[in-house]
Design an enzyme around this catalytic site. Structure first.
Site, PDB file in Angstrom:
ATOM      1  N   TYR A  27      55.058  32.526  56.449  1.00 43.80           N
ATOM      2  CA  TYR A  27      54.317  31.587  55.960  1.00 43.80           C
ATOM      3  C   TYR A  27      55.254  30.708  54.612  1.00 43.80           C
ATOM      4  O   TYR A  27      55.469  29.389  54.929  1.00 43.80           O
ATOM      5  CB  TYR A  27      53.256  31.919  55.160  1.00 43.80           C
ATOM      6  CG  TYR A  27      52.418  30.936  54.560  1.00 43.80           C
ATOM      7  CD1 TYR A  27      51.334  30.343  55.148  1.00 43.80           C
ATOM      8  CD2 TYR A  27      52.446  30.536  53.204  1.00 43.80           C
ATOM      9  CE1 TYR A  27      50.416  29.403  54.515  1.00 43.80           C
ATOM     10  CE2 TYR A  27      51.808  29.456  52.550  1.00 43.80           C
ATOM     11  CZ  TYR A  27      50.804  28.921  53.342  1.00 43.80           C
ATOM     12  OH  TYR A  27      49.811  28.129  52.707  1.00 43.80           O
ATOM     13  N   ASP A  28      55.856  31.433  53.968  1.00 43.62           N
ATOM     14  CA  ASP A  28      56.913  30.691  53.029  1.00 43.62           C
ATOM     15  C   ASP A  28      57.965  30.011  53.501  1.00 43.62           C
ATOM     16  O   ASP A  28      58.195  28.679  53.136  1.00 43.62           O
ATOM     17  CB  ASP A  28      57.300  31.658  52.061  1.00 43.62           C
ATOM     18  CG  ASP A  28      56.127  32.279  50.991  1.00 43.62           C
ATOM     19  OD1 ASP A  28      55.223  31.686  50.904  1.00 43.62           O
ATOM     20  OD2 ASP A  28      56.583  33.558  50.500  1.00 43.62           O
ATOM     21  N   SER A  53      20.506  20.973  37.680  1.00 46.24           N
ATOM     22  CA  SER A  53      20.849  22.609  37.449  1.00 46.24           C
ATOM     23  C   SER A  53      19.334  22.778  37.761  1.00 46.24           C
ATOM     24  O   SER A  53      18.283  22.097  38.098  1.00 46.24           O
ATOM     25  CB  SER A  53      21.040  22.855  35.924  1.00 46.24           C
ATOM     26  OG  SER A  53      20.148  22.455  35.088  1.00 46.24           O
ATOM     27  N   GLU A  96      20.220  32.328  48.714  1.00 43.09           N
ATOM     28  CA  GLU A  96      21.717  32.319  48.563  1.00 43.09           C
ATOM     29  C   GLU A  96      22.081  33.103  47.292  1.00 43.09           C
ATOM     30  O   GLU A  96      21.594  33.073  46.604  1.00 43.09           O
ATOM     31  CB  GLU A  96      22.211  30.791  48.601  1.00 43.09           C
ATOM     32  CG  GLU A  96      21.505  29.839  49.601  1.00 43.09           C
ATOM     33  CD  GLU A  96      21.976  28.483  49.219  1.00 43.09           C
ATOM     34  OE1 GLU A  96      22.390  28.231  47.967  1.00 43.09           O
ATOM     35  OE2 GLU A  96      21.535  27.680  50.232  1.00 43.09           O
ATOM     36  N   LYS A 110      24.024  33.222  43.726  1.00 44.68           N
ATOM     37  CA  LYS A 110      24.131  32.103  42.823  1.00 44.68           C
ATOM     38  C   LYS A 110      25.896  32.657  42.255  1.00 44.68           C
ATOM     39  O   LYS A 110      25.720  33.507  41.703  1.00 44.68           O
ATOM     40  CB  LYS A 110      23.137  32.136  41.933  1.00 44.68           C
ATOM     41  CG  LYS A 110      23.382  31.297  40.714  1.00 44.68           C
ATOM     42  CD  LYS A 110      22.402  31.189  39.631  1.00 44.68           C
ATOM     43  CE  LYS A 110      22.595  29.821  38.740  1.00 44.68           C
ATOM     44  NZ  LYS A 110      23.759  30.199  37.892  1.00 44.68           N
ATOM     45  N   LYS A 121      17.719  35.229  38.021  1.00 42.02           N
ATOM     46  CA  LYS A 121      18.919  35.939  37.321  1.00 42.02           C
ATOM     47  C   LYS A 121      18.984  37.360  37.346  1.00 42.02           C
ATOM     48  O   LYS A 121      17.996  37.916  37.031  1.00 42.02           O
ATOM     49  CB  LYS A 121      19.026  35.363  35.996  1.00 42.02           C
ATOM     50  CG  LYS A 121      19.288  34.008  35.840  1.00 42.02           C
ATOM     51  CD  LYS A 121      20.509  33.696  36.449  1.00 42.02           C
ATOM     52  CE  LYS A 121      21.558  32.609  35.421  1.00 42.02           C
ATOM     53  NZ  LYS A 121      21.649  32.142  34.177  1.00 42.02           N
ATOM     54  N   CYS A 174      45.218  61.864  11.123  1.00 42.46           N
ATOM     55  CA  CYS A 174      45.443  60.731  12.124  1.00 42.46           C
ATOM     56  C   CYS A 174      46.062  61.332  13.252  1.00 42.46           C
ATOM     57  O   CYS A 174      47.465  62.042  12.900  1.00 42.46           O
ATOM     58  CB  CYS A 174      46.285  59.798  11.175  1.00 42.46           C
ATOM     59  SG  CYS A 174      46.887  58.610  12.216  1.00 42.46           S
ATOM     60  N   CYS A 189      50.113  60.126  12.795  1.00 41.91           N
ATOM     61  CA  CYS A 189      51.136  60.681  11.896  1.00 41.91           C
ATOM     62  C   CYS A 189      50.762  62.067  11.329  1.00 41.91           C
ATOM     63  O   CYS A 189      51.469  62.532  10.648  1.00 41.91           O
ATOM     64  CB  CYS A 189      51.095  59.624  10.669  1.00 41.91           C
ATOM     65  SG  CYS A 189      49.649  59.425   9.729  1.00 41.91           S
ATOM     66  N   CYS A 223      52.694  55.256   8.844  1.00 41.33           N
ATOM     67  CA  CYS A 223      51.945  55.701  10.050  1.00 41.33           C
ATOM     68  C   CYS A 223      52.597  55.076  11.354  1.00 41.33           C
ATOM     69  O   CYS A 223      52.549  53.681  11.396  1.00 41.33           O
ATOM     70  CB  CYS A 223      50.560  55.578   9.980  1.00 41.33           C
ATOM     71  SG  CYS A 223      49.460  55.937  11.752  1.00 41.33           S
TER      72      CYS A 223
HETATM   73  S1  IVH Z   1      21.719  24.583  43.991  1.00 47.26           S
HETATM   74  C1  IVH Z   1      19.670  20.547  41.816  1.00 47.26           C
HETATM   75  N1  IVH Z   1      23.006  26.814  44.780  1.00 47.26           N
HETATM   76  O1  IVH Z   1      24.183  27.410  39.303  1.00 47.26           O
HETATM   77  C2  IVH Z   1      20.548  21.988  41.618  1.00 47.26           C
HETATM   78  N2  IVH Z   1      23.534  26.143  42.662  1.00 47.26           N
HETATM   79  O2  IVH Z   1      21.767  25.656  37.615  1.00 47.26           O
HETATM   80  C3  IVH Z   1      21.467  22.402  42.671  1.00 47.26           C
HETATM   81  N3  IVH Z   1      25.062  27.549  41.481  1.00 47.26           N
HETATM   82  O3  IVH Z   1      25.657  24.756  37.766  1.00 47.26           O
HETATM   83  C4  IVH Z   1      22.093  23.759  42.540  1.00 47.26           C
HETATM   84  N4  IVH Z   1      25.427  28.963  43.192  1.00 47.26           N
HETATM   85  O4  IVH Z   1      26.692  24.944  39.787  1.00 47.26           O
HETATM   86  C5  IVH Z   1      22.898  26.141  43.636  1.00 47.26           C
HETATM   87  N5  IVH Z   1      23.883  28.602  45.817  1.00 47.26           N
HETATM   88  C6  IVH Z   1      23.878  27.558  44.718  1.00 47.26           C
HETATM   89  C7  IVH Z   1      24.431  27.831  43.342  1.00 47.26           C
HETATM   90  C8  IVH Z   1      24.460  27.134  42.439  1.00 47.26           C
HETATM   91  C9  IVH Z   1      25.909  28.569  42.051  1.00 47.26           C
HETATM   92  C10 IVH Z   1      25.399  26.881  40.223  1.00 47.26           C
HETATM   93  C11 IVH Z   1      25.407  25.487  40.001  1.00 47.26           C
HETATM   94  C12 IVH Z   1      24.357  25.156  38.748  1.00 47.26           C
HETATM   95  C13 IVH Z   1      23.826  26.575  38.445  1.00 47.26           C
HETATM   96  C14 IVH Z   1      22.542  26.224  38.520  1.00 47.26           C
END
Ligand code: IVH
Length: 668
Positions: free
Chosen positions: A37-38, A83, A113, A115, A314, A408, A411, A433
Site C-alpha cells: 500500500y505504501d 439535536s 441506531e 448513537k 442514553k 513509605c 524510602c 525520598c
Molecule cells: S440523528 C435532528 N442519529 O447525537 C437530529 N444523531 O443530539 C438528528 N448522533 O449531535 C440527529 N449518532 O450528532 C442522530 N445515529 C444518530 C446519531 C446521532 C450520534 C449525535 C448527533 C447529535 C447528537 C444528538
C-alpha cells in the site's frame, strides 16, 4: 513514461489505493500488505509531482493533510443541524413510541441506531466531489474543517456517481484502539491525556495543521441525508433507511447495526445494542430511535429545539465486575501515599483496565474493599476508572483487609497522617525520598510547568535509575551521548529531548515557579505571584506579608511559599538552575488591568482561537481563568458544543459571552 501512460497509471493507482484503504478501514481486511500500500501511495505521489496537470484535489494523496491554516472560517449550514431529546428509561422510551404511534394512528416503523459518541459534521458534495466539511457548531453556524476532514479515510473524496449536490451528516469518531495508542504515546511523552475518544476526536478535528489531524486516524459514520437528491433522476427517498442504503451505495460508510422495527420490538433491541457496547470499536453513548417514514416525520413535526419524531436513549456509564488482586502504593510528588487497585484485566468502555484508584485509606474502609474481592468498576468521564463497590455477597474466605503502610514504600521512612485538608492523606515527609524526587522531576517537565516535550514518567525513571540525573537541574547538563543509548531512546529522540530541555530555559518565572512544585501553588497562583514579583530573587527575598497582600493569595499560600524558600535544598536547587542558565524573570508584560478582579470560565470550542490563547488574553489583562462555574464567576466565554458549564452558568445567571463579544471587550 509519457503523459497518457501516466494518466492511466494515476487513475489505476487512485482506484487501488481508495479500494484498499476502504477495505482496511471498514472491514479491517485489505487485499494488499501495508508495505505494498505504501509503495503504491509513494508511486502516486511521485507521478503527481512529475505530472502536475494530473494532480487532483480528490486524490487519496491529499488525505495526508495539506497546508496548515491560521484559523477556521465560519460555515453557515444550509440545513440546520439539530439535536435530539434524551430519554433515560424504558418507560420514557415507550411513552415516546405510544405518543407517536397514536398521533399517526398506526404502528409506525422506526429506525433504531447506535448513537455514536463523536462530533457531528456536515459534508457537502458538488458534482460528486467533496467540497466542504463543517462542524455542527451551534447547529446554524459551524467551522469549515474541510482540510482536516479530507484526512478521514472513510469520507469519500468523490462519489460513485456524479450527483449535482448532496449534503450529508455524520459523526466523526476516534476508534477505541487509536485512542488507546494515542494516549499511551502521550503518557510516555509526558503530555496530558485525553479523557475519552470523543475529546480526542474533537481536539484532532480542531487542529489547524491537517497533518496532525491526519495522524489521528479519525473515522466517520454517516447517519443522515441533509439535502439534495440521491438519484440522478431527482427521485426522492421516502424513508430514512432507503436514503442510508443509497448513501452506502454512493461510497459513504453509514451507521452499522441499524434496524427498522415497530414499537413492540424496540425496547429489546435497545437493550441488545447496550449489551454490544463493550465489544464495539467505537464509543456509543446511546441508541437513537427515529421515525423511518420521512413523510410521517413532517406529520409529527418539530419541537422548539428538537424534532418530535426521534429520541436518544442514553445508556448509563458502562460498569464491569473484576477481581481486586492486590493494592499497591504510589508516592506522589508531595509525598502523599495513594492506594492503587491492581485488577484482573477487563475490557471497560473500549479499553483494557487493570488499575483503578482507591483514593486513600478512608475510601477503602468506607467501601469495605478487601483484597480478593469482586469489585464493580466504572469509567465516569475520567481517564482512571473508579471502584464503585465491592460485592460482599460473593466474598470468599481468603480475602484480606488492607492497611495503609506505616512507612513509605519508596524510602522506608515513617509516614504521618496529614491533618491539613480533609485529614485523609498519609504523607511521607522525607525530603530525600526517591519516589517524591522522581515525581518532582516529572512535574518540573510537565506541560503546564517547563513544558519539556518527551520527558514523561518513563524517561525520567530511566534517567534517574541510570544515574544520569538526581534532580531537575541535572537535566540541563545532559548531552545527546548521555541518553541516546537508553532503552527506547535512539539518537533522534535524544536530540529532540535535548533541544526541548534547552528551549525550556526561557520558559520564564511563571512556569518555573509552578515547576518547583511548591504546595498550594498551582499554575494560576504562580502567574499571579510572578506578575507581582517579576524575578525569582525577589520571591526568595520576600516576606509573608508581601505575598499575602497580593489579591487572590491567601495566608496559607503565603506561608507555604515562604517556608519553601527557607529550605537549604531548595536554595541550592535554585542556584544550580541559575548556573544552568535558566531565566528567573517573568516573561509576561501586563497589557492592561481591564479584567482585574474578574474571573472567566471558558467552555466549548471557540471559532478562531484555542482556549489557551483566550486564557492568555485574559491573564495579560489582569483577569483570572477558572475551570468551574460558581457564583464568583464574572463571565463564561462559551464556544461551540459548550456543555455542563454553560448550563450551570445559565442557572446561576452568569454573564455568557461569545468570542466576538470577548474580542470587543479587549478592543480587538
Ligand atoms: S440523528 C435532528 N442519529 O447525537 C437530529 N444523531 O443530539 C438528528 N448522533 O449531535 C440527529 N449518532 O450528532 C442522530 N445515529 C444518530 C446519531 C446521532 C450520534 C449525535 C448527533 C447529535 C447528537 C444528538
Amino acid at each position: 513514461m509519457n503523459k497518457s501512460e501516466a494518466k492511466k497509471r494515476t487513475e489505476y493507482l487512485r482506484a487501488v489505493i481508495e479500494y484498499n484503504s476502504r477495505l482496511y478501514y471498514e472491514q479491517d481486511a485489505p487485499e494488499i500488505s501495508d508495505y505494498e500500500y505504501d509503495a503504491l501511495f509513494r508511486e502516486l505521489q511521485e507521478l503527481e509531482a512529475e505530472f502536475p496537470e494530473l494532480d487532483s484535489p480528490t486524490s487519496p494523496t491529499k488525505r495526508v493533510g495539506g497546508r496548515a491554516l491560521d484559523k477556521f472560517e465560519k460555515f453557515t449550514h444550509r440545513v440546520k443541524m439539530g439535536s435530539l431529546t434524551d430519554v433515560f428509561s424504558e418507560d420514557e422510551l415507550c411513552d415516546f413510541l405510544d405518543k407517536t404511534d397514536t398521533l399517526l394512528g398506526m404502528r409506525a416503523e422506526y429506525s433504531v441506531e447506535p448513537k455514536i459518541d463523536g462530533l457531528s459534521v456536515s459534508l457537502t458534495y458538488e458534482n460528486g466531489v467533496f467540497v466542504r466539511g463543517a462542524t455542527r457548531g451551534d447547529g446554524e453556524i459551524g467551522e469549515d474543517v474541510t482540510e482536516n476532514l479530507k484526512t478521514v479515510r472513510s469520507i469519500p473524496l468523490t462519489l460513485k456517481e456524479k450527483l449535482p449536490y448532496l449534503c450529508v451528516r455524520g459523526e466523526v469518531y476516534m476508534p477505541r484502539h487509536v485512542f488507546d495508542s494515542l494516549n499511551e504515546k502521550r503518557e510516555a511523552e509526558g503530555m496530558p491525556l485525553f479523557a475519552n475518544p470523543r475529546n480526542a476526536a474533537a481536539g484532532s478535528l480542531r487542529q489547524l495543521d491537517p497533518k496532525i489531524a491526519a495522524s489521528r486516524k479519525l473515522e466517520i459514520f454517516v447517519f443522515n441525508l441533509q439535502e439534495g437528491s440521491l438519484y440522478g433522476d431527482g427521485h426522492a427517498c421516502k424513508t430514512h433507511s432507503e436514503s442510508l442504503s443509497r448513501l452506502a451505495e454512493l461510497g459513504f460508510t453509514v451507521l452499522p447495526e441499524r434496524r427498522t422495527l415497530t414499537s413492540e420490538d424496540i425496547p429489546e433491541r435497545v437493550r441488545e445494542l447496550g449489551e454490544m457496547r463493550p465489544d464495539l470499536s467505537f464509543d456509543m453513548d446511546g441508541a437513537v430511535i427515529k421515525l423511518n417514514d420521512l413523510g410521517a416525520r413532517v406529520t409529527v413535526g418539530e419541537g422548539s429545539a428538537t424534532p418530535k419524531w426521534a429520541v436518544a436513549y442514553k445508556y448509563p456509564p458502562e460498569e464491569k465486575i473484576t477481581k481486586l488482586l492486590s493494592i499497591s502504593i504510589q508516592v506522589g510528588r508531595t509525598g502523599v501515599l495513594t492506594p492503587i487497585a491492581n485488577l484482573e484485566p477487563v475490557k471497560l468502555a473500549g479499553s483494557t483496565v487493570s488499575r483503578a484508584t482507591l483514593h486513600n485509606g478512608n475510601f477503602i474502609k468506607e467501601k469495605d474493599v478487601r483484597i480478593g474481592d469482586k469489585v464493580v468498576i466504572r469509567k465516569a468521564g475520567e481517564i482512571i476508572p473508579e471502584i464503585v463497590e465491592s460485592i460482599k455477597s460473593e466474598r470468599g474466605e481468603d480475602v484480606k483487609e488492607f492497611v495503609m503502610p506505616a512507612v513509605c514504600p519508596s524510602c522506608g521512612q515513617p509516614v504521618i497522617r496529614d491533618t491539613a485538608g480533609d485529614g485523609t492523606a498519609i504523607r511521607c515527609v522525607n525530603v530525600a525520598c526517591p519516589a517524591q524526587n522522581m515525581r518532582s522531576i516529572v512535574h518540573f517537565a510537565s506541560k503546564g510547568a517547563m513544558n519539556i516535550d518527551g520527558l514523561g514518567p518513563q524517561v525520567v525513571e530511566l534517567l534517574v535509575s541510570n544515574g544520569k540525573i538526581s534532580d531537575a537541574a541535572d537535566l540541563y547538563a545532559l548531552k545527546v551521548e548521555d541518553i541516546e543509548d537508553l532503552e527506547r531512546m535512539g539518537k533522534k529522540s535524544a536530540e529532540n529531548l535535548i533541544s526541548a530541555i534547552e528551549r525550556s530555559k526561557t520558559a520564564g518565572l511563571e512556569r518555573l515557579l509552578y515547576a518547583l512544585g511548591i504546595r498550594q501553588i498551582g499554575e494560576i497562583a504562580a502567574e499571579v505571584i510572578a506578575a507581582r514579583m517579576q524575578t525569582l530573587d525577589n520571591i526568595i527575598a520576600a516576606r509573608h506579608e508581601d505575598f499575602a497582600s497580593i489579591p487572590d493569595i491567601g495566608e496559607i499560600t503565603a506561608s507555604a511559599i515562604v517556608e519553601f524558600f527557607r529550605e537549604q535544598r531548595v536554595l541550592e536547587l535554585c542556584e544550580k538552575l541559575r548556573a544552568a542558565g535558566l531565566s528567573f524573570n517573568a516573561v509576561k508584560e501586563k497589557k492592561s488591568n481591564i479584567f482585574e478582579g474578574q474571573t472567566f470560565v471558558l467552555t466549548g470550542t471557540l471559532p478562531t482561537m484555542t482556549r489557551d490563547q483566550a486564557s492568555e488574553l485574559i491573564k495579560e489583562r489582569g483577569g483570572k481563568v477558572s475551570g468551574s462555574v460558581s457564583k464568583k464567576t464574572s463571565y463564561v466565554l462559551a464556544g461551540e458544543e459548550a456543555g455542563s458549564k454553560l448550563t450551570k452558568a445559565k442557572e446561576l445567571q452568569i454573564n455568557i459571552i461569545d468570542e466576538e463579544a470577548f474580542l470587543r471587550m479587549i478592543g480587538e
